[in-house]
Design a protein around this motif. Structure first.
Motif, PDB file in Angstrom:
ATOM      1  N   PRO A  30       0.806  -1.219   0.000  1.00 58.68           N
ATOM      2  CA  PRO A  30       0.000   0.000   0.000  1.00 58.68           C
ATOM      3  C   PRO A  30       0.847   1.281   0.000  1.00 58.68           C
ATOM      4  CG  PRO A  30      -0.536  -1.384   1.908  1.00 58.68           C
ATOM      5  CD  PRO A  30       0.544  -2.074   1.148  1.00 58.68           C
ATOM      6  N   ILE A  31       1.994   1.254   0.649  1.00 59.22           N
ATOM      7  CA  ILE A  31       2.879   2.427   0.633  1.00 59.22           C
ATOM      8  C   ILE A  31       3.382   2.657  -0.784  1.00 59.22           C
ATOM      9  CG2 ILE A  31       5.043   3.427   1.486  1.00 59.22           C
ATOM     10  CD1 ILE A  31       4.588   1.752   4.060  1.00 59.22           C
ATOM     11  N   SER A  32       3.704   1.590  -1.479  1.00 60.25           N
ATOM     12  CA  SER A  32       4.157   1.702  -2.864  1.00 60.25           C
ATOM     13  C   SER A  32       3.038   2.231  -3.755  1.00 60.25           C
ATOM     14  CB  SER A  32       4.664   0.353  -3.373  1.00 60.25           C
ATOM     15  OG  SER A  32       5.410   0.511  -4.553  1.00 60.25           O
ATOM     16  N   HIS A  33       1.822   1.848  -3.478  1.00 59.71           N
ATOM     17  CA  HIS A  33       0.687   2.360  -4.260  1.00 59.71           C
ATOM     18  C   HIS A  33       0.599   3.881  -4.128  1.00 59.71           C
ATOM     19  CE1 HIS A  33      -3.219   2.592  -6.171  1.00 59.71           C
ATOM     20  NE2 HIS A  33      -3.659   3.268  -5.118  1.00 59.71           N
ATOM     21  N   ARG A  34       0.763   4.384  -2.915  1.00 58.47           N
ATOM     22  CA  ARG A  34       0.711   5.823  -2.688  1.00 58.47           C
ATOM     23  C   ARG A  34       1.889   6.505  -3.391  1.00 58.47           C
ATOM     24  NH1 ARG A  34       3.787   9.466  -1.302  1.00 58.47           N
ATOM     25  NH2 ARG A  34       4.817   8.044   0.081  1.00 58.47           N
ATOM     26  N   GLN A  37       1.278   6.822  -7.094  1.00 54.58           N
ATOM     27  CA  GLN A  37       0.405   7.945  -7.442  1.00 54.58           C
ATOM     28  C   GLN A  37       1.192   9.252  -7.524  1.00 54.58           C
ATOM     29  OE1 GLN A  37      -2.485   7.324  -4.282  1.00 54.58           O
ATOM     30  NE2 GLN A  37      -3.971   6.533  -5.762  1.00 54.58           N
ATOM     31  N   GLU A  38       2.119   9.447  -6.613  1.00 56.43           N
ATOM     32  CA  GLU A  38       2.975  10.644  -6.639  1.00 56.43           C
ATOM     33  C   GLU A  38       3.858  10.642  -7.890  1.00 56.43           C
ATOM     34  OE1 GLU A  38       3.358  13.243  -4.041  1.00 56.43           O
ATOM     35  OE2 GLU A  38       1.372  12.449  -3.594  1.00 56.43           O
ATOM     36  N   PHE A  39       4.451   9.497  -8.177  1.00 54.34           N
ATOM     37  CA  PHE A  39       5.334   9.353  -9.338  1.00 54.34           C
ATOM     38  C   PHE A  39       4.556   9.604 -10.635  1.00 54.34           C
ATOM     39  CE2 PHE A  39       7.480   6.536 -12.494  1.00 54.34           C
ATOM     40  CZ  PHE A  39       8.752   7.099 -12.461  1.00 54.34           C
ATOM     41  N   ASN A  44       3.239  12.945 -15.292  1.00 58.59           N
ATOM     42  CA  ASN A  44       2.226  13.590 -16.135  1.00 58.59           C
ATOM     43  C   ASN A  44       2.423  15.103 -16.211  1.00 58.59           C
ATOM     44  OD1 ASN A  44       0.913  11.216 -16.859  1.00 58.59           O
ATOM     45  ND2 ASN A  44      -0.456  11.298 -15.102  1.00 58.59           N
ATOM     46  N   ASP A  45       2.846  15.707 -15.104  1.00 56.48           N
ATOM     47  CA  ASP A  45       3.051  17.158 -15.078  1.00 56.48           C
ATOM     48  C   ASP A  45       4.350  17.592 -15.745  1.00 56.48           C
ATOM     49  OD1 ASP A  45       0.644  17.478 -13.795  1.00 56.48           O
ATOM     50  OD2 ASP A  45       1.508  18.062 -11.854  1.00 56.48           O
ATOM     51  N   THR A  97       7.676  11.676  -2.895  1.00 58.22           N
ATOM     52  CA  THR A  97       6.599  12.641  -3.070  1.00 58.22           C
ATOM     53  C   THR A  97       6.843  13.482  -4.321  1.00 58.22           C
ATOM     54  OG1 THR A  97       7.636  14.415  -1.802  1.00 58.22           O
ATOM     55  CG2 THR A  97       6.279  12.832  -0.561  1.00 58.22           C
ATOM     56  N   TYR A  98       5.782  14.036  -4.809  1.00 59.50           N
ATOM     57  CA  TYR A  98       5.825  14.947  -5.952  1.00 59.50           C
ATOM     58  C   TYR A  98       6.815  16.078  -5.681  1.00 59.50           C
ATOM     59  CZ  TYR A  98       3.849  18.186  -9.455  1.00 59.50           C
ATOM     60  OH  TYR A  98       3.667  19.046 -10.503  1.00 59.50           O
ATOM     61  N   GLU A  99       6.706  16.707  -4.514  1.00 62.99           N
ATOM     62  CA  GLU A  99       7.564  17.847  -4.184  1.00 62.99           C
ATOM     63  C   GLU A  99       9.037  17.459  -4.100  1.00 62.99           C
ATOM     64  OE1 GLU A  99       6.922  21.086  -4.233  1.00 62.99           O
ATOM     65  OE2 GLU A  99       4.920  20.491  -4.897  1.00 62.99           O
TER      66      GLU A  99
END
Length: 109
Positions: A30-34, A37-39, A44-45, A97-99
């Motif tokens: 589940p941590i990898s799933h989160r 999503q960030e990756f 995409n951005d 994280t994204y940031e």
């Protein structure tokens, strides 16, 4: 984002001599799933930044090869920012994280 599965594929990417992100993703964590999503949101951005991933359950030899090549302890989830100088940044678990990925690309500029 492009899935890779073999050491040969990874070596070809490294020969391109351009910065890229590499994610080691676990399909059962589940941590990898989160982290995924960030990756995915980051990729995409910032489509001009190459982003690759592997599933640790399907590409364990490649995952170990990357850890040995860059002298980074294998973890999953894990993201590496790889430049011509090697792994310039890496993070695992809740630190993916994204940031943090954004900061990694900026510190290399």
């Amino acid at each position: 984002m492009e899935k890779i599965e073999t050491i040969e594929q990874f070596e070809q990417i490294c020969l391109s001599n351009r910065p890229f992100f590499m994610m080691k993703h676990s399909l059962t964590c589940p941590i990898s799933h989160r982290a995924w999503q960030e990756f995915e949101r980051f990729a995409n951005d910032f489509p001009h930044i190459p982003a690759y991933y592997l599933y640790v359950q399907h590409a364990r030899p490649l995952s170990q090869h990357i850890a040995q090549m860059f002298h980074v302890r294998h973890e999953s989830p894990q993201v590496l920012w790889i430049t011509e100088q090697g792994a310039q940044w890496h993070a695992s678990h809740w630190n993916v994280t994204y940031e943090e990925m954004k900061k990694a690309t900026m510190s290399a500029s």
